[in-house]
Scaffold this active site. Structure first.
Site, PDB file in Angstrom:
ATOM      1  CD  GLU A   1      -7.193  -2.219  -1.821  1.00 38.23           C
ATOM      2  OE1 GLU A   1      -7.019  -1.011  -2.031  1.00 38.23           O
ATOM      3  OE2 GLU A   1      -8.314  -2.755  -1.761  1.00 38.23           O
TER       4      GLU A   1
ATOM      5  N   GLY B   1     -10.396   8.606  -1.239  1.00 38.77           N
ATOM      6  CA  GLY B   1     -11.471   8.850  -0.269  1.00 38.77           C
ATOM      7  C   GLY B   1     -11.147  10.013   0.654  1.00 38.77           C
TER       8      GLY B   1
ATOM      9  CB  CYS C   1     -13.070  -3.305  -2.392  1.00 36.33           C
ATOM     10  SG  CYS C   1     -14.745  -3.899  -2.599  1.00 36.33           S
TER      11      CYS C   1
ATOM     12  CD  GLU D   1     -19.396   0.576   0.294  1.00 38.20           C
ATOM     13  OE1 GLU D   1     -18.480  -0.104   0.798  1.00 38.20           O
ATOM     14  OE2 GLU D   1     -20.593   0.455   0.601  1.00 38.20           O
TER      15      GLU D   1
ATOM     16  N   GLY E   1     -13.735   3.659  -4.182  1.00 36.43           N
ATOM     17  CA  GLY E   1     -12.367   3.728  -4.702  1.00 36.43           C
ATOM     18  C   GLY E   1     -11.378   3.512  -3.582  1.00 36.43           C
ATOM     19  CB  SER E   2      -7.769   4.022  -3.456  1.00 35.06           C
ATOM     20  OG  SER E   2      -7.662   5.384  -3.831  1.00 35.06           O
TER      21      SER E   2
HETATM   22  P1  NAP Z   1      -9.192   5.371  -7.224  1.00 36.44           P
HETATM   23  O1  NAP Z   1      -7.905   5.672  -7.858  1.00 36.44           O
HETATM   24  O2  NAP Z   1      -9.463   5.865  -5.854  1.00 36.44           O
HETATM   25  O3  NAP Z   1     -10.297   5.875  -8.228  1.00 36.44           O
HETATM   26  C1  NAP Z   1     -11.677   5.736  -7.987  1.00 36.44           C
HETATM   27  C2  NAP Z   1     -12.419   6.830  -8.709  1.00 36.44           C
HETATM   28  O4  NAP Z   1     -12.078   8.103  -8.137  1.00 36.44           O
HETATM   29  C3  NAP Z   1     -12.072   6.936 -10.186  1.00 36.44           C
HETATM   30  O5  NAP Z   1     -13.236   7.292 -10.900  1.00 36.44           O
HETATM   31  C4  NAP Z   1     -11.039   8.042 -10.189  1.00 36.44           C
HETATM   32  O6  NAP Z   1     -10.890   8.694 -11.420  1.00 36.44           O
HETATM   33  C5  NAP Z   1     -11.634   8.965  -9.149  1.00 36.44           C
HETATM   34  N1  NAP Z   1     -10.687   9.926  -8.584  1.00 36.44           N
HETATM   35  C6  NAP Z   1      -9.328   9.860  -8.548  1.00 36.44           C
HETATM   36  N2  NAP Z   1      -8.814  10.958  -7.957  1.00 36.44           N
HETATM   37  C7  NAP Z   1      -9.856  11.741  -7.621  1.00 36.44           C
HETATM   38  C8  NAP Z   1      -9.964  13.011  -6.985  1.00 36.44           C
HETATM   39  N3  NAP Z   1      -8.900  13.700  -6.576  1.00 36.44           N
HETATM   40  N4  NAP Z   1     -11.196  13.521  -6.787  1.00 36.44           N
HETATM   41  C9  NAP Z   1     -12.296  12.836  -7.177  1.00 36.44           C
HETATM   42  N5  NAP Z   1     -12.245  11.655  -7.798  1.00 36.44           N
HETATM   43  C10 NAP Z   1     -11.039  11.091  -8.011  1.00 36.44           C
HETATM   44  O7  NAP Z   1      -9.423   3.811  -7.169  1.00 36.44           O
HETATM   45  P2  NAP Z   1      -9.228   2.786  -8.364  1.00 36.44           P
HETATM   46  O8  NAP Z   1      -7.759   2.552  -8.547  1.00 36.44           O
HETATM   47  O9  NAP Z   1     -10.029   3.191  -9.535  1.00 36.44           O
HETATM   48  O10 NAP Z   1      -9.942   1.499  -7.733  1.00 36.44           O
HETATM   49  C11 NAP Z   1      -9.311   0.658  -6.841  1.00 36.44           C
HETATM   50  C12 NAP Z   1      -9.655   1.013  -5.403  1.00 36.44           C
HETATM   51  O11 NAP Z   1     -11.071   1.032  -5.206  1.00 36.44           O
HETATM   52  C13 NAP Z   1      -9.140  -0.014  -4.449  1.00 36.44           C
HETATM   53  O12 NAP Z   1      -8.595   0.593  -3.311  1.00 36.44           O
HETATM   54  C14 NAP Z   1     -10.384  -0.794  -4.071  1.00 36.44           C
HETATM   55  O13 NAP Z   1     -10.303  -1.462  -2.867  1.00 36.44           O
HETATM   56  C15 NAP Z   1     -11.432   0.244  -4.084  1.00 36.44           C
HETATM   57  N6  NAP Z   1     -12.751  -0.350  -4.268  1.00 36.44           N
HETATM   58  C16 NAP Z   1     -13.633  -0.396  -3.221  1.00 36.44           C
HETATM   59  C17 NAP Z   1     -14.872  -0.982  -3.366  1.00 36.44           C
HETATM   60  C18 NAP Z   1     -15.859  -1.045  -2.230  1.00 36.44           C
HETATM   61  O14 NAP Z   1     -17.032  -1.297  -2.476  1.00 36.44           O
HETATM   62  N7  NAP Z   1     -15.467  -0.821  -0.998  1.00 36.44           N
HETATM   63  C19 NAP Z   1     -15.246  -1.508  -4.597  1.00 36.44           C
HETATM   64  C20 NAP Z   1     -14.336  -1.457  -5.632  1.00 36.44           C
HETATM   65  C21 NAP Z   1     -13.094  -0.862  -5.448  1.00 36.44           C
HETATM   66  P3  NAP Z   1      -9.879   8.151 -12.569  1.00 36.44           P
HETATM   67  O15 NAP Z   1     -10.783   7.854 -13.692  1.00 36.44           O
HETATM   68  O16 NAP Z   1      -8.914   9.221 -12.902  1.00 36.44           O
HETATM   69  O17 NAP Z   1      -9.193   6.931 -12.051  1.00 36.44           O
END
Ligand code: NAP
Ligand code: MG
Length: 477
Positions: free
Chosen positions: A380, A228, A279, A245, A223-224
């Site tokens: 990003e 993280g 990502c 990641e 995730g973001s």
């Molecule tokens: P995100 O907002 O960080 O969410 C990722 C996951 O974390 C979701 O399931 C989210 O739940 C959960 N989450 C949110 N807050 C949390 C907390 N306080 N504690 C535990 N879990 C929590 O990211 P996103 O907007 O879904 O995805 C986009 C980001 O992911 C981008 O920054 C992208 O670069 C990154 N990404 C990285 C990779 C890689 O392999 N490096 C791959 C894909 C994406 P919710 O269901 O509420 O959203």
């Protein structure tokens, strides 16, 4: 939700909606997990980890993974359609995931019978034999984003099954349907109750409960970087292991000596694929000054010719963004780019004509004459937006390419083999793609430097993330 091999409602009885981002249509109401559900799922995962699952031989886990791979292959049309409906990616793309999804499961199947410790010669006085055992880390909390539900789910479940761990997976609230269907296929393949649990819900509730849970041994998070950081803080209570990641702002560097006809589509799709919701997208496009204008014009022309639309249409090349939040985020950056003085060569505004009005469509956008200090060059965006930046020489572009807090992907386009090697060493990122972009394979590790996270997925390094090393000493004389 799937807990202990059974389909159950949330303890609270609550549900949330999952909608199609191309049309706004309601797809399903999904059980909304929270702390109590996570507690139940973690307890089931612990029981399974200590129970019969711990007696399974590597070859049995291998067969299970092969069976799951066959089921995923048989149901690939359905799984691809679920991804397309739930998060918008074009069906041409989600269908193409077949090789990757099935290939990952078969790779982990192979790895299941390849795990081993070492015998290590020590220098102690007397006769003491020393060796290591590799043991599954235990109960894994897996938290994934929405941008590739099928492959992200397999990326977390596969290594757990290969190593003998158990999993509680929380899919993203925007796109939980494919993970739930994969949970069904796990049961059909014969995964024992409690080994794979799927608890949909929100990050702030279910995700936070999972990452702070005292009986979870490891969190595998994608995730973001902002989330993280929260995961790392939440892990402190029991010092659980964490792999991350995270996001990126990856440099994609085009030299004047490159095969420009290949670099134009390559560098374009390095950003526009999946509507930029990748990502490792190569969003900082550095182009050597000599060819800058010609190249950016060609990229803009390529962008304008891409077919934007509902992902169910097989012709569609760029689908909608996943949600209205993501639409707001991306359109905010479009206005930031304009305010910062970047020159718009294509796209730049939300599409609202006809059927576009119902969904979250942003056309492929190219901003030229971007400076390193602009926000659109630093942050990003996670949308179909290229920031094109001119450069003059190799040392300069190395320094500027690395001047970011992230370090996930990177690209180099050149015919000069020594430039390729220099860049491959100098770029501080987990992947360097030369004359290609976004190549991925189950056997090749993927992950971040700097604020793009730590730990690796794919490759033998991935299995290590799910294993503990135990040293054993036996005095023999
Ligand atoms: P995100 O907002 O960080 O969410 C990722 C996951 O974390 C979701 O399931 C989210 O739940 C959960 N989450 C949110 N807050 C949390 C907390 N306080 N504690 C535990 N879990 C929590 O990211 P996103 O907007 O879904 O995805 C986009 C980001 O992911 C981008 O920054 C992208 O670069 C990154 N990404 C990285 C990779 C890689 O392999 N490096 C791959 C894909 C994406 P919710 O269901 O509420 O959203
Ligand atoms: Mg989210």
């Amino acid at each position: 939700m799937l807990i202990d091999g059974r389909w159950v409602a949330a303890a609270s009885g609550k549900t949330f909606e999952s909608r199609n981002p191309a049309t706004g249509e309601l797809l399903a109401r999904v059980a909304e997990g929270d702390r109590e559900d996570i507690d139940r799922a973690v307890a089931a995962a612990r029981k399974a980890f200590n129970g019969p699952w711990s007696k399974w031989k590597p070859a049995e886990r291998q067969l299970l993974l092969l069976k799951l791979a066959d089921l995923v292959e048989q149901h690939i049309e359905e799984l691809a359609a679920l991804d397309t409906f739930d998060m918008g990616a074009p069906i041409s793309r989600t269908r193409n995931n077949r090789q990757r999804a099935v290939g990952m499961l078969r790779y982990y199947a192979g790895m299941a019978t390849s795990l081993h410790g070492e015998t290590i010669e020590n220098s102690l006085v007397g006769e003491i034999f020393s060796y290591t055992l590799k043991e599954p880390v235990g109960v894994v909390g897996a938290i994934i984003p929405w941008n590739g539900p099928l492959t992200a789910t397999i990326w977390k479940i596969g290594p757990a099954l290969a190593t003998g761990c158990t999993v509680v997976l929380k899919p993203a609230e925007e796109a939980p349907l494919t993970s739930l269907r994969l949970g069904e296929l796990c049961l059909e393949a014969g995964v024992p109750p409690g080994v794979v649990n799927v608890v949909p819900g929100f990050g702030e509730t279910a995700g936070a409960a999972l990452s702070s849970h005292p009986d979870v041994d490891k969190v595998a998070f994608t995730g973001s970087h902002v989330t993280g950081q929260k995961i790392v803080q939440a892990s402190a209570g029991n010092l659980k292991r964490v792999s991350l990641e995270l996001g990126g702002k990856s440099p994609d560097i085009v030299f004047a000596d490159a095969d420009l006809d290949a670099a134009v589509p390559g560098a374009s799709m390095a950003v526009f694929a999946n509507s930029g919701q990748i990502c490792s997208a190569g969003t900082r496009l550095f182009v050597e000054k000599k060819v800058y204008e010609e190249f950016t014009d060609k990229v803009a022309r390529f962008a304008k010719n891409l077919k934007v639309g509902n992902g169910v249409n097989p012709e569609t090349q760029v689908g909608p963004l996943v949600s209205s939040e993501q639409l707001d985020r991306v359109t905010d950056y479009l206005s930031i780019g304009r305010q910062e003085g970047a020159k718009r060569l294509s796209g730049g505004e939300r599409l609202t004509d006809g059927d576009y009005q119902k969904g979250y469509f942003v056309p492929p956008t190219v901003f030229a004459d971007v400076r390193d200090d602009m926000r659109i060059a630093q942050e990003e965006i996670f949308g179909p937006v290229i920031s094109a930046i001119p450069f003059t020489d190799i040392d300069e572009v190395i320094q500027r390419g690395n001047a970011t807090t992230f370090g996930l992907g990177s690209g180099v386009w050149t015919r000069d083999v020594s430039k390729a090697h220099r860049l491959a060493k100098a770029i501080r990122a987990g992947s360097v793609w030369v004359n290609c972009y976004q190549a991925m394979d189950p056997a090749v590790p993927f992950g971040g430097y700097k604020m793009s996270g730590y730990g690796r997925e794919s490759g033998k390094q991935h299995l290590e993330e799910y294993l503990n090393v135990k040293a054993v000493w036996i005095k023999t004389a």
